[in-house]
Scaffold this motif. Structure first.
Motif, mmCIF file in Angstrom:
data_model
loop_
_atom_site.group_PDB
_atom_site.id
_atom_site.type_symbol
_atom_site.label_atom_id
_atom_site.label_comp_id
_atom_site.label_asym_id
_atom_site.label_seq_id
_atom_site.Cartn_x
_atom_site.Cartn_y
_atom_site.Cartn_z
ATOM 1 N N ARG A 73 1.131 -26.654 37.173
ATOM 2 C CA ARG A 73 0.283 -26.461 38.356
ATOM 3 C C ARG A 73 1.233 -26.663 39.538
ATOM 4 N NH1 ARG A 73 -4.688 -25.528 35.471
ATOM 5 N NH2 ARG A 73 -4.813 -27.010 33.798
ATOM 6 N N CYS A 74 1.130 -25.846 40.562
ATOM 7 C CA CYS A 74 2.120 -25.891 41.654
ATOM 8 C C CYS A 74 1.424 -25.753 43.010
ATOM 9 C CB CYS A 74 3.138 -24.772 41.442
ATOM 10 S SG CYS A 74 4.294 -24.552 42.794
ATOM 11 N N GLY A 103 -5.185 -17.976 34.022
ATOM 12 C CA GLY A 103 -6.614 -17.973 34.302
ATOM 13 C C GLY A 103 -6.944 -17.762 35.765
ATOM 14 N N GLY A 105 -7.243 -19.678 38.591
ATOM 15 C CA GLY A 105 -6.350 -20.164 39.651
ATOM 16 C C GLY A 105 -5.073 -19.349 39.694
ATOM 17 N N SER A 106 -4.509 -19.099 38.521
ATOM 18 C CA SER A 106 -3.242 -18.356 38.439
ATOM 19 C C SER A 106 -3.392 -16.945 39.004
ATOM 20 C CB SER A 106 -2.781 -18.275 36.986
ATOM 21 O OG SER A 106 -2.697 -19.562 36.458
ATOM 22 N N ARG A 172 -14.024 -26.640 31.537
ATOM 23 C CA ARG A 172 -14.215 -26.974 32.959
ATOM 24 C C ARG A 172 -15.651 -26.657 33.404
ATOM 25 N NH1 ARG A 172 -8.725 -26.079 36.336
ATOM 26 N NH2 ARG A 172 -8.807 -23.917 35.741
#
Ligand code: ATP
Length: 323
Positions: A73-74, A103, A105-106, A172
């Motif tokens: 995660r960045c 997914g 977010g990506s 989630r």
């Protein structure tokens, strides 16, 4: 000069990511291109951890869970400055397009890059199956089968001891895995983030199961539901004298992610990788490669980001009839 492309995996790892990396690398090389692998998702793109891959780099990974490229995660990638660094690093190596396997977010990050004028393609991959633009995402089928195996095993021990169990599964804010594994595993009840749960109604379902002669009762709880395993256990413990039973809970957690991808995910990953390479060749950028009705699709990222795919109310109805 051969065309140069790069591939990365981002967000939560999903079984089948390796098979997708392998497909992108080998299909790209088959077209005479150079394919670079980016380590640790967007963080590696910013840090310049970008290496040329050969067909051998992706040998023996088809059957392995996780991702050989690593994922991260960045937060820095969510800033324009961070993304400019990433674009600079790719430009320096002459990379013309990026494939992002990940997914929700990506794919938001991928779209942000696309909006800055960089050519991108996404591959729908998350065990949550919450991505708009694909009926099923990479990793879901394997994760579902792992959850199902846990349900089957819990049922055996629950039957032997006449016990009630709660199994909490991942996903989630999306109840897809809970709903589908509950349906496939014959759970007595399922709690979902999308639907309010009345714990008294659940207690009644468990009591009725025993009254009907069942030797066990199993509730599948989604981690994102108001009544997840912790909340349900707390409630049933508090009222155990009145209800006449208590529940034991098992949280499956990351066990769901680590499995070797099944046949379905390996095939889907291979097809998605090939489709991503073809999409780049056609310069059809800014799209998410997914699958709808057994057909490989290309949905504009603009129609994907910021949305979440809901669960099918008909499947909820069916699960209720069958429990
Ligand atoms: P999964 O659903 O399987 O957990 P995901 O892809 O949804 O995976 P996230 O943690 O939500 O995983 O996102 C992964 C990374 O994508 C973030 O750490 C961040 O670097 C980048 N990202 C997410 N949203 C944005 C955004 N709006 N703009 C730029 N980058 C983003």
């Amino acid at each position: 000069m051969p065309k140069k492309i790069a591939v990365l995996t981002s967000g939560g790892d999903a079984p089948g990511m390796n098979a997708a990396i392998r497909s992108v690398v080998r299909c790209g090389i088959a077209k005479g291109w150079e394919v670079f692998g980016v380590k640790n998702g967007y963080q590696g793109l910013i840090n310049g951890q970008i290496e040329l891959m050969t067909t051998r780099h992706v040998g023996g990974i088809l059957q392995r869970g996780g991702t050989i490229l690593g994922s991260a995660r960045c937060a820095e990638f969510e800033t324009v400055e961070g993304r400019k660094k990433a674009i600079r690093n790719m430009n320096q190596l002459g990379i013309e397009a990026l494939v992002v396997i990940g997914g929700n977010g990506s794919q938001s990050g991928n779209f942000a890059l696309h909006q800055m004028g960089y050519p991108v393609v996404g591959i729908a991959s998350t065990i949550d199956n919450d991505l708009v633009g694909s009926d099923i995402t990479l990793g879901v089928d394997t994760a579902l089968n792992i959850a199902l195996e846990a349900i089957d095993r819990l049922k055996v021990t629950a039957s032997s001891h006449q016990r009630a169990f709660i199994l909490e599964v991942m996903g989630r804010k999306c109840g897809y895995i809970a709903l589908m594994s509950g349906l496939a595993g014959g759970a007595e009840a399922i709690t979902l983030p999308e639907i309010e749960t009345d714990p008294e109604e659940l207690a009644e379902t468990i009591q009725q199961a025993y009254e009907h002669g069942k030797s066990h009762a199993l509730i599948v709880a989604a981690e994102g539901a108001t009544y997840n395993a912790a909340k349900l256990t707390e409630y049933f413990d508090k009222h155990k004298e009145r209800l006449g039973f208590s529940m034991r809970s098992t949280i499956l957690g990351h066990v769901q992610r680590g499995g070797a991808p099944g046949a379905y995910d390996r095939i889907l990953a291979s097809q998605f990788g090939w489709a991503a390479v073809e999409t780049i060749e056609q310069k059809n950028y800014g799209v998410l490669v997914g699958q709808k009705g057994n057909v490989i699709t290309h949905t504009p990222l603009a129609d994907v980001v910021g949305k979440t795919k809901g669960i099918d109310p008909e499947v909820v109805r069916l699960a209720r009839i069958l429990d």
